[in-house]
Design an enzyme around this catalytic site. Structure first.
Site, mmCIF file in Angstrom:
data_model
loop_
_atom_site.group_PDB
_atom_site.id
_atom_site.type_symbol
_atom_site.label_atom_id
_atom_site.label_comp_id
_atom_site.label_asym_id
_atom_site.label_seq_id
_atom_site.Cartn_x
_atom_site.Cartn_y
_atom_site.Cartn_z
ATOM 1 C CG ASP A 118 -0.247 -0.046 2.533
ATOM 2 O OD1 ASP A 118 0.729 -0.811 2.652
ATOM 3 O OD2 ASP A 118 -0.649 0.677 3.459
ATOM 4 C CD GLU B 17 4.082 1.063 7.068
ATOM 5 O OE1 GLU B 17 4.870 1.402 7.972
ATOM 6 O OE2 GLU B 17 3.754 1.837 6.141
#
Length: 377
Positions: A69, A134
Site C-alpha cells: 500500500d 501499513e
C-alpha cells in the site's frame, strides 16, 4: 538481479494501491514465488490483504517484510511525471511508492527468489510477510498476521523490513530498533462562564498551566546507548467557543511521547496520573499505544546486515533507532530480531517520489547477502 527488481517495481508502482487497497500487487508477487516452490498462505482481515510465503523448513526463520500500500498522491498536477506511470528518468525511478516501499519490496522478493534458485536446499526457512495495511490504520495488516503466527506457535527469528532507512547515501543507516509511541487524549474540566464574571466560572486553561509546564519539561530519562531520551510533544490543544467573551468550560490536550527502553507505557501513564493529581485537575484521559520500543542491539541479524551493507556499498553503516514507527514493532513482539534497511527516504510521501535504479539493485544484493550469511546450506 537489478533488471528483475526494476521490472517488478514498475509493475507494482503502476497499480494505484492507495492504503489499504492492494490492487493485485500481492497476486503478482505470489505467482512468482509459487513458481519457485514457496508455500503461500493468504491472510485477509477486514479490507486488508496479507500474504505469508515460505520456502524451506525449520530454524532459523528469516523473514523479509514489506507493504504494497501507498499514501495518496495529493495534487497530481504537481508531479513532474504521473505518479503511477513508473517512469525512469536519469536513472531515477519515479512514482508513488518508488521509495516507500515498492522499490525495496521488489528487491526483497527478487533477492529471495535468487537465493532459493542458487540454494534450493538451504537450511532453515526463507519467508516473506507482505501487507496492504501499513500506511493507514495498521490494524488488519502485519499485527494480525503476527497474532495468527503466534497463536499457532510459528516463529520468526530474524526479520528484515525493507523500509527506506538510508539518509544521504545508500547504506549510511540501518535501523536496529525503534522508539515506542503512545498518545494521550486529555480533557481538563472547568466551568463555562462570562469573561466579565470570572468568579462565577473556572477557566481550565488557567488551572492547567502549571500542569502543562511540568508535563512538557519533565525529563523522563537520559536515553541509553541505542536510544535518545524520551520526548514529549503537545500535538493539539483546543479550548473555548471562538467567542472572546466566553470562558471555556473544557480544555482538550493531545500529546505524544516517543519513548525509549528506559521507560514503559505503564510508567508514563502512572507519572501523568501523578501530575494530574498533584495539580488537582478534574479530568478524563484516554491512551493509544501505537507500539512498544524494540531493539535488535548487536545481534546476529545486525551483524549480517552491517557486513552485507559494507560488502555492497563499501561504507560502514550507522546503527540508529530514530524516526517514526514501522511494522517492525509488531514483528518484534514475537521475540524476533528486527532490522530495517532500504533506500533513501528523502522523497517518501512527497510529490515526485523517486528512487535510484542503482540503489535498488544494491538493495537486492544486500538482502541476498543477508540470506547467504544466515541460511546458506
Amino acid at each position: 538481479m537489478k533488471n528483475n527488481i526494476i521490472n517488478l517495481a514498475q509493475d507494482l508502482i503502476r497499480r494505484p494501491s492507495i492504503s489499504p487497497a492492494d490492487q493485485g500487487c500481492q497476486q503478482v508477487i505470489a505467482e512468482r514465488l509459487a513458481q519457485l516452490g514457496f508455500t503461500l498462505e493468504w491472510l485477509p482481515f477486514g479490507d486488508t490483504l496479507n500474504l505469508w510465503a515460505k520456502h524451506g523448513s525449520g530454524s532459523p526463520v528469516v523473514a523479509f517484510a514489506g507493504h504494497t500500500d501507498v499514501v495518496p498522491v495529493g495534487d497530481e498536477t504537481q508531479w513532474t511525471y504521473p505518479p503511477f506511470e513508473a517512469r525512469i528518468v536519469d536513472n531515477m525511478l519515479y512514482g508513488r511508492g518508488a521509495a516507500d516501499m515498492k522499490g525495496s519490496l521488489s528487491a526483497l522478493v527478487v533477492a529471495a527468489e535468487e537465493f532459493v534458485k542458487a540454494n534450493p536446499n538451504h537450511t532453515g526457512t526463507v519467508a516473506l510477510l507482505i501487507t496492504s495495511d501499513e500506511e493507514a490504520a495498521a490494524k488488519d495488516g502485519t499485527v494480525k498476521v503476527v497474532e495468527t503466527l503466534m497463536a499457532r506457535g510459528e516463529p520468526i527469528h530474524y526479520c528484515v523490513v525493507g523500509e527506506p532507512s538510508s539518509g544521504k547515501v545508500l547504506g549510511d543507516v540501518i535501523k536496529n530498533g525503534r522508539r515506542g509511541s503512545i498518545t494521550g487524549e486529555l480533557y481538563i474540566e472547568g466551568v463555562q462562564g462570562h469573561v466579565a464574571y470570572p468568579h462565577l466560572a473556572e477557566n481550565p486553561v488557567h488551572t492547567s498551566l502549571n500542569f502543562l509546564t511540568e508535563l512538557t519539561t519533565y525529563q523522563w530519562d537520559n536515553g541509553n546507548e541505542f536510544f535518545p531520551p524520551t520526548s514529549l510533544q503537545i500535538a493539539n490543544i483546543k479550548a473555548g467557543t471562538g467567542s472572546n467573551n466566553v470562558i471555556p468550560g473544557e480544555l482538550y490536550v493531545q500529546f505524544n511521547l516517543r519513548y525509549c527502553t528506559e521507560v514503559t507505557d505503564e510508567i508514563i501513564k502512572n507519572k501523568v496520573a501523578e501530575m494530574l493529581a498533584k495539580h488537582q485537575l478534574k479530568h478524563r484521559i484516554s491512551w493509544n499505544l501505537s507500539g512498544q520500543p524494540f531493539l535488535a542491539g548487536n545481534g546476529e541479524l545486525v551483524k549480517a546486515t552491517v557486513q552485507a551493507v559494507e560488502n555492497v556499498t563499501k561504507i560502514t553503516p550507522r546503527l540508529d533507532t530514530s524516526g517514526g514507527t514501522s511494522d517492525g514493532r509488531f514483528i518484534a513482539l514475537m521475540g524476533a530480531e528486527v532490522v530495517e534497511f532500504g533506500p533513501l527516504n528523502a522523497t517518501i510521501h512527497k510529490v515526485n517520489e523517486c528512487v535510484s535504479v542503482e540503489d535498488l539493485g544494491k538493495c537486492g544484493e544486500v538482502y541476498y547477502h543477508i540470506l547467504e550469511r544466515l541460511l546458506k546450506s
